[in-house]
Design an enzyme around this catalytic site. Structure first.
Site, PDB file in Angstrom:
ATOM      1  N   ASP A 346       0.843  -1.194   0.000  1.00 24.29           N
ATOM      2  CA  ASP A 346       0.000   0.000   0.000  1.00 24.29           C
ATOM      3  C   ASP A 346       0.876   1.241   0.000  1.00 24.29           C
ATOM      4  O   ASP A 346       1.608   1.500   0.952  1.00 24.29           O
ATOM      5  CB  ASP A 346      -0.937  -0.026   1.198  1.00 24.29           C
ATOM      6  CG  ASP A 346      -1.998  -1.095   1.034  1.00 24.29           C
ATOM      7  OD1 ASP A 346      -2.977  -0.826   0.321  1.00 24.29           O
ATOM      8  OD2 ASP A 346      -1.833  -2.201   1.568  1.00 24.29           O
ATOM      9  N   THR A 347       0.763   1.992  -1.075  1.00 27.21           N
ATOM     10  CA  THR A 347       1.668   3.084  -1.396  1.00 27.21           C
ATOM     11  C   THR A 347       0.918   4.013  -2.330  1.00 27.21           C
ATOM     12  O   THR A 347      -0.077   3.635  -2.923  1.00 27.21           O
ATOM     13  CB  THR A 347       2.930   2.514  -2.104  1.00 27.21           C
ATOM     14  OG1 THR A 347       3.647   1.693  -1.190  1.00 27.21           O
ATOM     15  CG2 THR A 347       3.858   3.590  -2.622  1.00 27.21           C
ATOM     16  N   VAL A 348       1.399   5.253  -2.494  1.00 23.69           N
ATOM     17  CA  VAL A 348       0.879   6.125  -3.551  1.00 23.69           C
ATOM     18  C   VAL A 348       2.033   6.567  -4.432  1.00 23.69           C
ATOM     19  O   VAL A 348       3.135   6.835  -3.960  1.00 23.69           O
ATOM     20  CB  VAL A 348       0.147   7.362  -2.994  1.00 23.69           C
ATOM     21  CG1 VAL A 348      -1.114   6.946  -2.257  1.00 23.69           C
ATOM     22  CG2 VAL A 348       1.039   8.210  -2.092  1.00 23.69           C
TER      23      VAL A 348
END
Length: 535
Positions: A346-348
């Site tokens: 989970d990252t942007v």
């Protein structure tokens, strides 16, 4: 195969922003239209993402920047990742009864690097300061924003984790319930923290009341972090790494990131007749997956904090070494490594190009969904679990040690042509990021896809999914076709079809620079909630 686009590629002249959430894209575009440059827009968009995508990024995470500065005509790279507490060690954790590195909770938290990274890039390249650029994020935190389907699903999935801490439950389970899609989620404590940072800069985070709350909250849950650990944090300008691929230059960040791994994979695959094997063919996917497995053996053997452990970078990214690895690939049969890392994460990731040609490739993360599962009490700040990447194996390069950066999955990237930015690109997806970089590279270079087609094309990701999975699983989107999946199984792959546009494949964004026509082409991943916006 023919790829049917769900969205058109965005076309613009003056500037472009591509992020995984439309509210962040709007904030970045407004920064550009107000006279800011690409760095300003990237920070404004990232700040909004810490509010509207709290399961994927937060002030309590890390950030990496790759910046093209047109005046100097060169790339700059910033490592904004944090280090383990000075009191963290294998002996400390084993004495507390741990046999493996905790994956959640206070002992998995490293010093957050994002806020310092923002200030560092703005001091060098920005035209606005944090006081201006954080205002959209403050507004969304204070007044609220409608919960997207993705955030609703993430909170529902993480509910057991969030319920373990009062501060996390209050913030994300208002009234004890998972917010429905369209419910307005307000985070007043986070708004107050953003205001402090807007007014006093990074010192408000690393040396003031916020730092005290982070340390106190972690100590309450058995953590080791101190105020000295927070105050000692620094970001580092580093030299990016490069390789060529069919006349295009692929640029990645050096260790402690897995950028080396993306370069290795590109080098190995360059030796195959990619176009001749055919887009989406089992034979091409097989070779790419096998290249990934070999590169990941080196990744897991070598990649860690280069200040603490020597890493043979030049050999790892050498064309000659890639040729050696290529010879190990059986064109007809899959190899199963003894151990492998899971996909997902989970990252942007976001990218920006402005009217003057400044380009920013930015990635920011708290590692797994909702990070450690802890919110620093009274601040609204979700704390990362990046320390989960460490190992308690004393012989491993990435072993836990005091004040050390762990191996990082985060890798912003660019493609250069004739020494100038051609495509700014990246993706979320944890251990899958380097794999997606390779697929995007092939889609653009070997198959000539336009940006949105390259992103929407079906993808695969290989790795261990859960402790109950076999050692190596190949997850593949159904767009490749049932016959391809069956052929991969016949070659020995544990191939499993996912749903279409699966988040397991990451959320990619990209901006292509067409210098001949003087336009920008932007694309955002339909696997997330984002858009590429320009004008």
């Amino acid at each position: 195969m023919t790829q049917v686009l769900g969205r058109p590629t965005t076309l613009a002249v003056e500037g472009m922003v591509a992020t995984p959430h439309y509210l962040a894209s709007v904030a970045g575009l407004r920064a550009l239209q107000s006279g800011g440059n690409a760095v300003d827009a990237a920070v404004a968009a990232n700040a909004v993402l810490t509010v509207v995508y709290p399961h994927m990024c937060a002030l309590g995470g890390d950030a990496f920047f790759l910046i093209w500065e047109p005046g100097e005509g060169r790339l700059h790279a910033l490592n904004g990742s944090g280090r383990s507490p000075a009191a963290a060690s294998i002996d400390t954790l084993t004495a507390a009864g741990h046999t493996t590195m905790p994956q959640r909770g206070a002992l998995a938290v490293t010093v957050p690097g994002t806020v310092h990274a923002w200030e560092t890039v703005l001091d060098r390249f920005g035209t606005f300061g944090l006081s201006d650029l954080l205002q959209p994020a403050i507004a969304y935190a204070e007044r609220g924003f409608p919960v997207s389907p993705g955030l609703h699903a993430a909170i529902a999935q993480a509910r057991p984790l969030l319920e373990q801490q009062d501060a996390a439950a209050r913030q994300f389970l208002p009234g004890g319930k998972v917010p429905a899609v369209g419910d307005v989620l307000r985070q007043p404590d986070l708004a107050a923290s953003l205001r402090l940072i807007a007014g006093r800069g990074a010192d408000a985070f690393y040396k003031g009341a916020i730092a005290q709350s982070i340390v106190d909250s972690l100590r309450e849950h058995g953590g080791l972090m101190t105020l000295d650990d927070m105050a000692a944090h620094r970001s580092d300008w580093v030299e990016p790494l490069r390789t060529s691929y069919r006349g295009v230059e692929l640029v990645e960040l050096p260790p402690n990131t897995q950028g080396v791994t993306a370069l290795q994979m590109a080098n190995i695959v360059e030796g195959f007749d990619v176009a001749g094997l055919g887009y989406g063919s089992a034979e091409l996917i097989h070779r790419c997956v096998e290249a990934k497995k070999l590169a990941f053996v080196d990744r897991d053997r070598y990649i860690t904090d280069p200040e603490r452990v020597p890493i043979p970078i030049e050999r790892l990214i050498a064309k000659e070494y890639a040729a050696e690895l290529r010879q190990r690939i059986d064109p007809d049969r899959a190899w199963t490594p003894e151990a492998d890392s899971p996909g997902g994460g989970d990252t942007v990731y976001l990218c920006v190009v402005d009217r003057n040609g400044m380009a920013v490739s930015l990635i920011q993360s708290i590692f797994q969904g909702f990070g450690s599962g802890l919110v620093a009490d009274g601040t609204g700040i979700v704390l990362n679990n990046r320390g989960a990447s460490f190992t308690l194996d004393p012989d491993a390069a990435n072993r836990l040690e005091p004040s050390k950066r762990p191996m990082h999955t985060l890798i912003p990237a660019m493609l250069l042509r004739d020494g100038q930015p051609w495509v700014v690109l990246g993706t979320m997806g944890g251990h899958g990021q380097a794999q997606t970089h390779l697929q995007l590279l092939l889609n653009l270079v070997d198959f000539g896809m336009e940006p949105q087609a390259a992103i929407e094309a079906p993808r695969w990701v290989s790795g261990r999914g859960t402790p109950d999975d076999p050692a190596h699983v190949l997850r593949i989107e159904p767009g490749f076709g049932a016959a391809t999946i069956e052929r991969l199984r016949a070659m020995g792959h544990e191939a499993r079809a996912t749903e279409p546009f699966s988040s397991l494949m990451g959320h990619a964004q990209m901006i292509q620079v067409d210098r001949e026509r003087g336009i920008l082409l932007g694309a955002a991943d339909p696997r997330a909630d984002g858009y590429a916006l320009g004008w």
